[in-house]
Structures are given as structure tokens and as C-alpha cells.
Design an enzyme around this catalytic site. Structure first.
Site, PDB file in Angstrom:
ATOM      1  N   ASP A 122      33.070  56.416  76.530  1.00 27.01           N
ATOM      2  CA  ASP A 122      34.420  56.558  77.091  1.00 27.01           C
ATOM      3  C   ASP A 122      35.054  55.172  77.151  1.00 27.01           C
ATOM      4  O   ASP A 122      34.816  54.413  78.094  1.00 27.01           O
ATOM      5  CB  ASP A 122      34.364  57.138  78.510  1.00 27.01           C
ATOM      6  CG  ASP A 122      33.905  58.575  78.536  1.00 27.01           C
ATOM      7  OD1 ASP A 122      34.757  59.465  78.412  1.00 27.01           O
ATOM      8  OD2 ASP A 122      32.692  58.814  78.694  1.00 27.01           O
ATOM      9  N   ARG A 191      44.961  56.726  84.243  1.00 25.43           N
ATOM     10  CA  ARG A 191      44.379  57.115  82.951  1.00 25.43           C
ATOM     11  C   ARG A 191      45.380  57.931  82.137  1.00 25.43           C
ATOM     12  O   ARG A 191      45.198  58.109  80.932  1.00 25.43           O
ATOM     13  CB  ARG A 191      43.116  57.944  83.168  1.00 25.43           C
ATOM     14  CG  ARG A 191      42.014  57.220  83.897  1.00 25.43           C
ATOM     15  CD  ARG A 191      40.917  58.165  84.346  1.00 25.43           C
ATOM     16  NE  ARG A 191      40.210  58.759  83.229  1.00 25.43           N
ATOM     17  CZ  ARG A 191      39.267  59.694  83.359  1.00 25.43           C
ATOM     18  NH1 ARG A 191      38.961  60.160  84.555  1.00 25.43           N
ATOM     19  NH2 ARG A 191      38.656  60.172  82.300  1.00 25.43           N
ATOM     20  N   LYS A 221      41.325  64.715  75.587  1.00 28.97           N
ATOM     21  CA  LYS A 221      40.742  65.330  76.793  1.00 28.97           C
ATOM     22  C   LYS A 221      41.761  65.317  77.929  1.00 28.97           C
ATOM     23  O   LYS A 221      42.772  64.619  77.850  1.00 28.97           O
ATOM     24  CB  LYS A 221      39.471  64.580  77.199  1.00 28.97           C
ATOM     25  CG  LYS A 221      39.691  63.114  77.633  1.00 28.97           C
ATOM     26  CD  LYS A 221      38.359  62.449  77.930  1.00 28.97           C
ATOM     27  CE  LYS A 221      38.572  61.059  78.485  1.00 28.97           C
ATOM     28  NZ  LYS A 221      37.324  60.318  78.670  1.00 28.97           N
ATOM     29  N   HIS A 222      41.515  66.148  79.004  1.00 29.86           N
ATOM     30  CA  HIS A 222      40.451  67.124  79.220  1.00 29.86           C
ATOM     31  C   HIS A 222      41.101  68.500  79.102  1.00 29.86           C
ATOM     32  O   HIS A 222      41.859  68.881  79.994  1.00 29.86           O
ATOM     33  CB  HIS A 222      39.857  66.975  80.603  1.00 29.86           C
ATOM     34  CG  HIS A 222      39.364  65.597  80.935  1.00 29.86           C
ATOM     35  ND1 HIS A 222      40.191  64.566  81.327  1.00 29.86           N
ATOM     36  CD2 HIS A 222      38.106  65.100  80.919  1.00 29.86           C
ATOM     37  CE1 HIS A 222      39.474  63.484  81.571  1.00 29.86           C
ATOM     38  NE2 HIS A 222      38.194  63.775  81.328  1.00 29.86           N
ATOM     39  N   HIS A 234      33.635  65.989  88.958  1.00 27.11           N
ATOM     40  CA  HIS A 234      32.283  65.479  89.126  1.00 27.11           C
ATOM     41  C   HIS A 234      31.654  66.074  90.391  1.00 27.11           C
ATOM     42  O   HIS A 234      30.445  66.307  90.439  1.00 27.11           O
ATOM     43  CB  HIS A 234      32.290  63.949  89.245  1.00 27.11           C
ATOM     44  CG  HIS A 234      32.560  63.249  87.956  1.00 27.11           C
ATOM     45  ND1 HIS A 234      33.828  63.086  87.454  1.00 27.11           N
ATOM     46  CD2 HIS A 234      31.722  62.669  87.066  1.00 27.11           C
ATOM     47  CE1 HIS A 234      33.758  62.430  86.306  1.00 27.11           C
ATOM     48  NE2 HIS A 234      32.491  62.173  86.046  1.00 27.11           N
ATOM     49  N   ASP A 307      32.789  68.263  78.668  1.00 28.78           N
ATOM     50  CA  ASP A 307      32.620  67.126  79.556  1.00 28.78           C
ATOM     51  C   ASP A 307      31.170  67.162  80.044  1.00 28.78           C
ATOM     52  O   ASP A 307      30.434  68.119  79.774  1.00 28.78           O
ATOM     53  CB  ASP A 307      33.606  67.226  80.727  1.00 28.78           C
ATOM     54  CG  ASP A 307      33.974  65.870  81.317  1.00 28.78           C
ATOM     55  OD1 ASP A 307      33.230  64.896  81.091  1.00 28.78           O
ATOM     56  OD2 ASP A 307      35.009  65.793  82.014  1.00 28.78           O
TER      57      ASP A 307
END
Length: 570
Positions: A122, A191, A221-222, A234, A307
Site C-alpha cells: 500500500d 487518503r 479501492k475500496h 479493521h 482487503d
């Protein structure tokens, strides 16, 4: 008559065999590097693979130490693992990264089909930079969105990926084309290129083009979009409560740009859309999202990659890791990522191999995924522009940091600087005897600030300032407010909600306060009209701090625009 019929049938059978051979024309001893059409060779290889080889080909494991573990090496040598991922835990020694990649590729080449590995990471730029060491710490996507120039996106993708290519990394999980529509987002934020779907699509397409020209496979992504949630997959499964019409006209727009531009890979997100998938199945495990929408409706023909399957957002819904992997394959993913290398006889392996042997449809899906992976590898590694299989670690510093990139990222950072509030102190030229304090947590902030304002003093505070008055951070914050009393002007760095609350303690101090915002600008959009001047720079890169102080001191006129729709913060 009977004899004639038998002869006719034999001729027909021979003709059928002949046609079958003509379709491939590939002998049984062919391997990955044999000279045949990509699609035919990929089909031939997967037809000759064992169940174990097929399933291993669609797995991607990472390693936690500075070098690949014996376990990961065993997966490559003994099982024929298809891909590996370089995570950001131990990548400061980039020579060791290159050496490790070379070792793993040689191990892959020792197997009977000689199929090379996809080696991914990444390296989005800005906040997310998994390969560290001497690689460029760039201004990032939101800075690109602030400039609004497609060539900034293209050359960011080009120089970022030209660096990791030198290490033998051939796949990058970038660009991130999630829309910044939830200002409380803790995982996307800077991001993102911004909140406008069309702009994000154009910039994402340009970044991907730069990546491909640098010789690295980009991954959008995503899917189908992580921007409209404050939760991080996460830790738990985010729910995005929008209908399909909203999804189609907002989140999917950037992906449509990239699919039309033949993006070679898309990453599926652990995201739940209950209005679209009523039982809450995450998009990463949903056949509706990946096969019906992404493949059939949107026409995507490249690789679908999950992912990290170790994220709770996937495993908690499925009930177990091995079940999550099964669901991911059946949904339409072609590569399954795990940040942790599984044990050789983990349930993830044994249960899914058993399923291949007992459920024909599952084996067919695994074989289809493996064929897609191998065909993508054939197209990439047999092209004229790919990362070296065996990088020379002794020559890494000839390419990293990229010398042309250094000049570009300096200019790009300057184009990104946005003025949120222009006060009397802008541009800031201290008066004779004016006492200036620069406050923040980053050494590059102080270095760049003191280069413009050599008489300024500095105050370093913690990354993790909290509101709890019983801990050290609260004491640290109180100290800042106390020290500021001795100065006329305070230049303070704001990068999250905590530092914003600290800066607000200077509101009625009678001091001239100049705010330099980095990362997401939302923390200064809420309540900073009282400050004299507010500039936004979007990352903690030294390039961004140099550009912020360059703009503040009058070296250039900043023309960037905050890439968030005004309706989001008004």
C-alpha cells in the site's frame, strides 16, 4: 453399414481430439515462460494444476518481521503461493525489502510451472506509505485534490510507483477513490482526493495511468466506496445506509471512470450496505456486489482482490476466518489477502481444499480465479514494462528517493496549499522585535519554520493530546497555553480533533494565531474563524510543511482549494 458407422464415429472422435488440441496447442511440459498466447497458456496451466496449486495461487500473505518467515517461505516453495504483500511494519531497510523480494521470486521460480509472484504493498502517498525508509513521503491524495490538476495525480502515481518498482514490488493497492463524504471518517480522510465523484474519478484515473507507466499494477479501492462512514473496517463492519440509486450516482462514479480506462485490479471493501444487501453481507463477501454489480453491470474484467481478511469487518460477519475466505471466493474475488501468514494446515487451507473436492462449483470458481491471476501475470511479466523479478539491492539508492520526484513533489505541495482564512498576518513578516512561537509535534515543522523565521522559538507537544486533565498530555497542553503568553504570534499546527481543541485555547489569549492545518482540513473548518490566518496543507510530509511556510512567508501565492463540497461543512 455397422462398420461404416463405427468408422464415422472414430473419425468424429479424432476430429474432436484434434480440435481440442488445436484450441490450446500447448504441450504438457509448457510452463509460465513458454511462448503461447496468454489466455491459452493460462487455461492450460490451470487445467494441469492440483487443487492445492490452484488454491495457493489465489492467496496473498504478508510477513510481520523484517524478513519473510520460514513459514512464508514454505508457502512459496511447498505450496506454490501466488502472491505476497509487503506491509508497513518492518520496511525501514529498503535494501532488505528488495533482497527479500528477490529471494521469494527465486523460490517461486523453482517450482514446476515457474509462475512468478505478485508482490504488493500500500503506497498510496501521503498518510499511507507502507514501504518507508528512504522512499518519498509525499503530499498525498487530498493535496492532489486541492490542486485539482490531473497531471499532479499522474506524476504522483508515476514517481511513487517508480520507487517501489525498483524494490521488485509489482502491484500497488492504490489509488484510493473513496469519496470524502463523511467528515467524521477516521480511516479515509486525506487518503481521498475529495468529495466530488467526477473529480475523484478523473484524478484516480490519472494516478492509475502514472502507476502503469511506471511499471506497477494499480488497484482501485475500496469497492464500492468506504467514504460515507466514520467506522474503520479493521475493527468492526461499517454500515453505509444508502440506497442503490445513491450508490450508483455517487460512490460508483469514480470506479466507472477507472473501469472504462481498463484498471487491472479493484479491491473489495469490508463494508455493509443494508439497503442493497438486506442481510448485511459485506461487499467483499457479496456475490451481488462483486459478480452482479462489478462484473456484470459495470463490465469490470480485471482482478478482484479482497482487503485484508484478518480485519474484523470480514471475519466477524462470516463467523470464522476459513468461512470468510470461502465466502470471498464464492462472491467473485480472485485474490484473497491475509496480513498474517496462515499455518500450513490451518482450517482456512484444509476446509477450502476439502470443499474443492466435494463441491464442483467451488472448485470451478477457484480455477477461474487462478486462471485470471495467471493470465494477468502473463500479460504483466511478459510486457516490456514490469518491475524486476530479481531486484539488485546494491543499486537501490540510485532510484530511491526518485531524483525527479523530489522536484515534482515540492512543486505539487505548493500547488495544493489552500487559504481557508486570509488575515492581516498573511503573508506573515514579523515586525521588529515581534516574538514568534511555532508549536506542533513534527521536527520538519520546526525545521521549515525556523528556515523562514530564524528568531522564532519552538514548542514541541505530543502526538496524542487528550482532554483528560489527569494525564501528562493535558499537562503538556496547559504548558503550551502558558508558554504562549510570552509571545506575540503563535504559529500552531492542527492535524486532528485533539490538536484543534488545544489550538482553541488560544482563542481569547490576545495573541495573533496562525493555524497550519495538515491531514484532513475538517478540524479547522468547524470553528476557527477567530484565528488570524488558516492555511491547509493536507499531510505531515516535509514537502507540505515547506510549502505551508513558503506560502505563509510570501514566497508564492497559494491557489489550492479545499476539495470538499461546501455543503459538507457549512
Amino acid at each position: 453399414m455397422f462398420f461404416k458407422k463405427i468408422v464415422t464415429l472414430l473419425f468424429a472422435a479424432c476430429a474432436a481430439v484434434s480440435v481440442g488440441f488445436a484450441k490450446t496447442g500447448i504441450p504438457s511440459d509448457a510452463d509460465f515462460w513458454s511462448d503461447y498466447p496468454d489466455d491459452e497458456l493460462a487455461t492450460a496451466l490451470t487445467e494441469r494444476m492440483t487443487d492445492e496449486e490452484l488454491f495457493a495461487q489465489i492467496l496473498m500473505f504478508g510477513w510481520a518481521g523484517a524478513e519473510p518467515s520460514d513459514l512464508l517461505n514454505s508457502w512459496v516453495i511447498d505450496r506454490g503461493l501466488g502472491s505476497v504483500k509487503v506491509f508497513g511494519w518492518n520496511t525501514d531497510d529498503i535494501r532488505l525489502v528488495a533482497k527479500s523480494v528477490k529471494t521469494l521470486q527465486k523460490e517461486a521460480a523453482s517450482r514446476r510451472f515457474r509462475i512468478p509472484l505478485f508482490v504488493a504493498t500500500d503506497q498510496e502517498g501521503g498518510w499511507i506509505r507502507h514501504v518507508k525508509g528512504e522512499t518519498s513521503d509525499t503530499p498525498g491524495n487530498m493535496a492532489i485534490g486541492a490542486s485539482g490538476y490531473a497531471f499532479d495525480a499522474y506524476y504522483s502515481g508515476f514517481y511513487i510507483n517508480r520507487e517501489i518498482r525498483a524494490l521488485g514490488i509489482n502491484m500497488n493497492f492504490a489509488p484510493t477513490v473513496d469519496l470524502y463524504t463523511n467528515l467524521d471518517s477516521s480511516v479515509i480522510g486525506p487518503r481521498s482526493f475529495g468529495s466530488d465523484p467526477v473529480t475523484v474519478g478523473i484524478l484516480g484515473e490519472a494516478f492509475a495511468a502514472g502507476s502503469m507507466d511506471a511499471g506497477v499494477i494499480p488497484t482501485a479501492k475500496h469497492f464500492p466506496g468506504h467514504g460515507d462512514t466514520s467506522l474503520d473496517s479493521h475493527g468492526r463492519l461499517p454500515q453505509i445506509d444508502i440506497d442503490f440509486s445513491t450508490l450508483q450516482n455517487r460512490e460508483l462514479v469514480p470506479f466507472r471512470y477507472l473501469i472504462d480506462a481498463d484498471i487491472p485490479a479493484v479491491m473489495s471493501g469490508h463494508l455493509s450496505f443494508p439497503q442493497i444487501e438486506s442481510d448485511g453481507t459485506p461487499a467483499s463477501l457479496s456475490k451481488k456486489f462483486l459478480t452482479d454489480i462489478l462484473r456484470n453491470r459495470m463490465g469490470f474484467k480485471g482482478l478482484i482482490i479482497t482487503d485484508d481478511m484478518m480485519m474484523n469487518g470480514a471475519t466477524l460477519f462470516a463467523g470464522s476466518f476459513h468461512r470468510a475466505v470461502t465466502m470471498a471466493v464464492e462472491a467473485g474475488n480472485d485474490i484473497i489477502i491475509s496480513s498474517t501468514t496462515a499455518n500450513l494446515y490451518d482450517n482456512m487451507w484444509t476446509r477450502n481444499i476439502e470443499r474443492m473436492r466435494t463441491v464442483p462449483e467451488f472448485k470451478e470458481r477457484v480455477q477461474d480465479a487462478a486462471r485470471r491471476v495467471i493470465e494477468a501475470k502473463l500479460k504483466y511479466f511478459k510486457s516490456d514494462n514490469h518491475a524486476p523479478l530479481y531486484p539488485d539491492e546494491t543499486k537501490i539508492y540510485e532510484s530511491i528517493p526518485d531524483k525527479e520526484g523530489v522536484k515534482f513533489f515540492t512543486e505539487q505541495a505548493c500547488r495544493s496549499i489552500s487559504v481557508y482564512k486570509r488575515g492581516e498576518a498573511f503573508p506573515f513578516v514579523p515586525k521588529e522585535g515581534e516574538r514568534v512561537l511555532i508549536a506542533g509535534p513534527f521536527l520538519s515543522l520546526f525545521n521549515e519554520g525556523r528556515s523562514r523565521y530564524p528568531r522564532a522559538d519552538v514548542f514541541h507537544f505530543s502526538y496524542e493530546l487528550k482532554q483528560d486533565k489527569s494525564n501528562f498530555d493535558s499537562w503538556n497542553a496547559e504548558s503550551l497555553a502558558y508558554v504562549a503568553r510570552g509571545y506575540d504570534t503563535v504559529i500552531i499546527n492542527v492535524y486532528d480533533r485533539h490538536t484543534a481543541s488545544i489550538a482553541k485555547r488560544l482563542r481569547n489569549s490576545g495573541k495573533k494565531v496562525i493555524v497550519l492545518s495538515i491531514m484532513s482540513p475538517v478540524y479547522v473548518l468547524e470553528d476557527f474563524d477567530w484565528a488570524d490566518t488558516v492555511l491547509c496543507g493536507y499531510s505531515y510530509s516535509s514537502y507540505s510543511f515547506a510549502a505551508l511556510f513558503g506560502a505563509l512567508s510570501g514566497e508564492f501565492v497559494p491557489r489550492g482549494e479545499i476539495p470538499l463540497g461546501k455543503h459538507l461543512f457549512n
